[in-house]
Design a protein around this motif. Sequence first.
Motif, PDB file in Angstrom:
ATOM      1  N   GLU A 280      15.063 -19.446  -0.181  1.00  0.00           N
ATOM      2  CA  GLU A 280      14.209 -20.384   0.116  1.00  0.00           C
ATOM      3  C   GLU A 280      13.012 -19.345   0.648  1.00  0.00           C
ATOM      4  N   ILE A 281      11.691 -20.168   0.640  1.00  0.00           N
ATOM      5  CA  ILE A 281      10.304 -19.300   1.147  1.00  0.00           C
ATOM      6  C   ILE A 281      10.453 -19.905   2.781  1.00  0.00           C
ATOM      7  N   ILE A 282      11.040 -18.709   3.878  1.00  0.00           N
ATOM      8  CA  ILE A 282      10.108 -19.092   5.179  1.00  0.00           C
ATOM      9  C   ILE A 282       9.390 -18.370   5.434  1.00  0.00           C
ATOM     10  N   GLY A 283       8.078 -17.897   4.505  1.00  0.00           N
ATOM     11  CA  GLY A 283       6.832 -17.857   4.705  1.00  0.00           C
ATOM     12  C   GLY A 283       6.292 -16.840   3.749  1.00  0.00           C
ATOM     13  N   THR A 284       4.793 -16.126   4.155  1.00  0.00           N
ATOM     14  CA  THR A 284       4.366 -15.950   3.004  1.00  0.00           C
ATOM     15  C   THR A 284       2.766 -15.552   3.408  1.00  0.00           C
ATOM     16  N   ILE A 285       2.317 -14.555   2.106  1.00  0.00           N
ATOM     17  CA  ILE A 285       0.897 -13.903   3.581  1.00  0.00           C
ATOM     18  C   ILE A 285       0.150 -13.088   1.851  1.00  0.00           C
ATOM     19  N   THR A 286      -0.880 -13.112   1.926  1.00  0.00           N
ATOM     20  CA  THR A 286      -1.550 -12.621   0.798  1.00  0.00           C
ATOM     21  C   THR A 286      -2.617 -11.686   0.873  1.00  0.00           C
ATOM     22  N   GLY A 287      -2.745 -10.307   0.344  1.00  0.00           N
ATOM     23  CA  GLY A 287      -4.240  -9.731   0.209  1.00  0.00           C
ATOM     24  C   GLY A 287      -4.484  -9.727  -0.998  1.00  0.00           C
ATOM     25  N   HIS A 288      -5.599  -8.450  -0.796  1.00  0.00           N
ATOM     26  CA  HIS A 288      -6.160  -8.451  -1.788  1.00  0.00           C
ATOM     27  C   HIS A 288      -7.260  -6.995  -1.599  1.00  0.00           C
ATOM     28  N   LEU A 289      -7.595  -6.450  -2.663  1.00  0.00           N
ATOM     29  CA  LEU A 289      -9.002  -4.780  -2.425  1.00  0.00           C
ATOM     30  C   LEU A 289      -9.893  -5.343  -2.595  1.00  0.00           C
ATOM     31  N   TYR A 290     -10.680  -4.963  -1.490  1.00  0.00           N
ATOM     32  CA  TYR A 290     -12.082  -5.597  -1.842  1.00  0.00           C
ATOM     33  C   TYR A 290     -13.151  -4.258  -1.447  1.00  0.00           C
ATOM     34  N   GLU A 291     -13.063  -3.663  -2.887  1.00  0.00           N
ATOM     35  CA  GLU A 291     -14.207  -2.749  -2.921  1.00  0.00           C
ATOM     36  C   GLU A 291     -15.159  -3.274  -3.058  1.00  0.00           C
ATOM     37  N   ARG A 292     -16.566  -2.092  -2.580  1.00  0.00           N
ATOM     38  CA  ARG A 292     -18.490  -2.990  -1.860  1.00  0.00           C
ATOM     39  C   ARG A 292     -18.721  -0.941  -2.871  1.00  0.00           C
ATOM     40  N   PRO A 293     -18.239  -1.079  -3.431  1.00  0.00           N
ATOM     41  CA  PRO A 293     -19.627  -0.434  -4.394  1.00  0.00           C
ATOM     42  C   PRO A 293     -21.085   0.326  -3.850  1.00  0.00           C
ATOM     43  N   ALA A 294     -21.225  -1.015  -4.067  1.00  0.00           N
ATOM     44  CA  ALA A 294     -22.869  -0.731  -3.911  1.00  0.00           C
ATOM     45  C   ALA A 294     -23.631  -0.632  -2.557  1.00  0.00           C
ATOM     46  N   VAL A 295     -22.843  -0.710  -1.377  1.00  0.00           N
ATOM     47  CA  VAL A 295     -23.784  -0.362  -0.046  1.00  0.00           C
ATOM     48  C   VAL A 295     -22.881   1.180   0.849  1.00  0.00           C
ATOM     49  N   GLN A 296     -21.390   1.439  -0.585  1.00  0.00           N
ATOM     50  CA  GLN A 296     -20.262   3.081   0.094  1.00  0.00           C
ATOM     51  C   GLN A 296     -20.004   2.482   0.444  1.00  0.00           C
ATOM     52  N   LEU A 297     -19.162   1.260   1.531  1.00  0.00           N
ATOM     53  CA  LEU A 297     -17.934   1.069   2.748  1.00  0.00           C
ATOM     54  C   LEU A 297     -16.714   1.639   1.700  1.00  0.00           C
TER      55      LEU A 297
ATOM     56  N   SER B 136      -1.788 -10.097 -10.654  1.00  0.00           N
ATOM     57  CA  SER B 136      -3.151  -9.348 -10.749  1.00  0.00           C
ATOM     58  C   SER B 136      -2.984  -8.080  -9.780  1.00  0.00           C
ATOM     59  N   SER B 137      -3.654  -6.714 -10.545  1.00  0.00           N
ATOM     60  CA  SER B 137      -3.035  -5.599  -9.843  1.00  0.00           C
ATOM     61  C   SER B 137      -3.740  -5.665  -9.042  1.00  0.00           C
ATOM     62  N   GLY B 138      -4.495  -6.509  -8.543  1.00  0.00           N
ATOM     63  CA  GLY B 138      -5.457  -6.796  -7.022  1.00  0.00           C
ATOM     64  C   GLY B 138      -5.186  -6.752  -6.379  1.00  0.00           C
ATOM     65  N   ALA B 139      -3.744  -7.777  -5.989  1.00  0.00           N
ATOM     66  CA  ALA B 139      -3.580  -9.006  -5.438  1.00  0.00           C
ATOM     67  C   ALA B 139      -2.010  -8.434  -5.357  1.00  0.00           C
ATOM     68  N   HIS B 140      -2.008  -9.236  -3.881  1.00  0.00           N
ATOM     69  CA  HIS B 140      -0.378  -9.170  -3.720  1.00  0.00           C
ATOM     70  C   HIS B 140      -0.156 -10.598  -3.335  1.00  0.00           C
ATOM     71  N   ILE B 141       0.744 -11.043  -3.227  1.00  0.00           N
ATOM     72  CA  ILE B 141       1.706 -12.341  -2.407  1.00  0.00           C
ATOM     73  C   ILE B 141       2.739 -11.751  -2.364  1.00  0.00           C
ATOM     74  N   LEU B 142       2.866 -12.050  -1.066  1.00  0.00           N
ATOM     75  CA  LEU B 142       4.371 -11.394  -0.847  1.00  0.00           C
ATOM     76  C   LEU B 142       5.208 -12.410  -0.299  1.00  0.00           C
ATOM     77  N   VAL B 143       6.501 -12.944  -0.504  1.00  0.00           N
ATOM     78  CA  VAL B 143       7.323 -14.511   0.252  1.00  0.00           C
ATOM     79  C   VAL B 143       8.226 -13.436   1.557  1.00  0.00           C
ATOM     80  N   ALA B 144       8.963 -14.161   2.189  1.00  0.00           N
ATOM     81  CA  ALA B 144      10.118 -14.045   2.988  1.00  0.00           C
ATOM     82  C   ALA B 144      10.818 -14.966   2.739  1.00  0.00           C
ATOM     83  N   LYS B 145      12.215 -14.374   2.007  1.00  0.00           N
ATOM     84  CA  LYS B 145      13.134 -15.782   1.878  1.00  0.00           C
ATOM     85  C   LYS B 145      14.060 -15.250   2.392  1.00  0.00           C
ATOM     86  N   SER B 146      14.592 -16.553   3.147  1.00  0.00           N
ATOM     87  CA  SER B 146      16.152 -16.355   3.782  1.00  0.00           C
ATOM     88  C   SER B 146      17.025 -17.939   2.423  1.00  0.00           C
ATOM     89  N   ASN B 147      18.019 -17.112   1.951  1.00  0.00           N
ATOM     90  CA  ASN B 147      18.704 -18.202   1.512  1.00  0.00           C
ATOM     91  C   ASN B 147      17.772 -18.881   0.367  1.00  0.00           C
TER      92      ASN B 147
END
Length: 155
Positions: A67-84, A54-65
């Motif tokens: 091997e995945i030793i960590g992960t985090i995910t994020g996406h953009l949440y837009e709320r145009p209906a409430v003008q925030l 997806s172009s609207g989300a990212h999953i990042l990993v921390a790798k050592s040798n």
Amino acid sequence: MFNYDIQEAKTSDADPIASLWQRIDECTPTRPFGGDTASKIERAKDIISHAIQSSGAHILVAKSNQEIIGTITGHLYERPAVQLSSVGVIYSLWVSPDCRRQGIGQALVDAIEQHLILMGAQAFQVGWDTVNEYAGEWWQKRGYNPYETIASKNV
């Protein structure tokens, strides 16, 4: 101190990330939204694969040798209906227990925040399990303030 790199997750990382997400879930005493299903790991793999592509989300990993030793995910949440402002939603931060307290979690948060800012985020949101006092303290030290409690009930 661990040598590690933070990078965008690849499709080939979906299975190991799903296993990490399962480990996160096993630490959680409650199972919101009927979370104990036989197909949960397959559903996680679908979500991860979708986010990787997806172009609207990212999953990042921390790798050592490699091997995945960590992960985090994020996406953009837009709320145009409430003008925030556009909000970067961050979830599934996990660092292998034997790699904790090495700055890996902070590096993952910094990296996902930068990705989300480039996508247009003007604020961030994260949730943590309320019984995990350490997580609450960790996020609050980084400027995240709790503002509501979300409850669930399984039928």
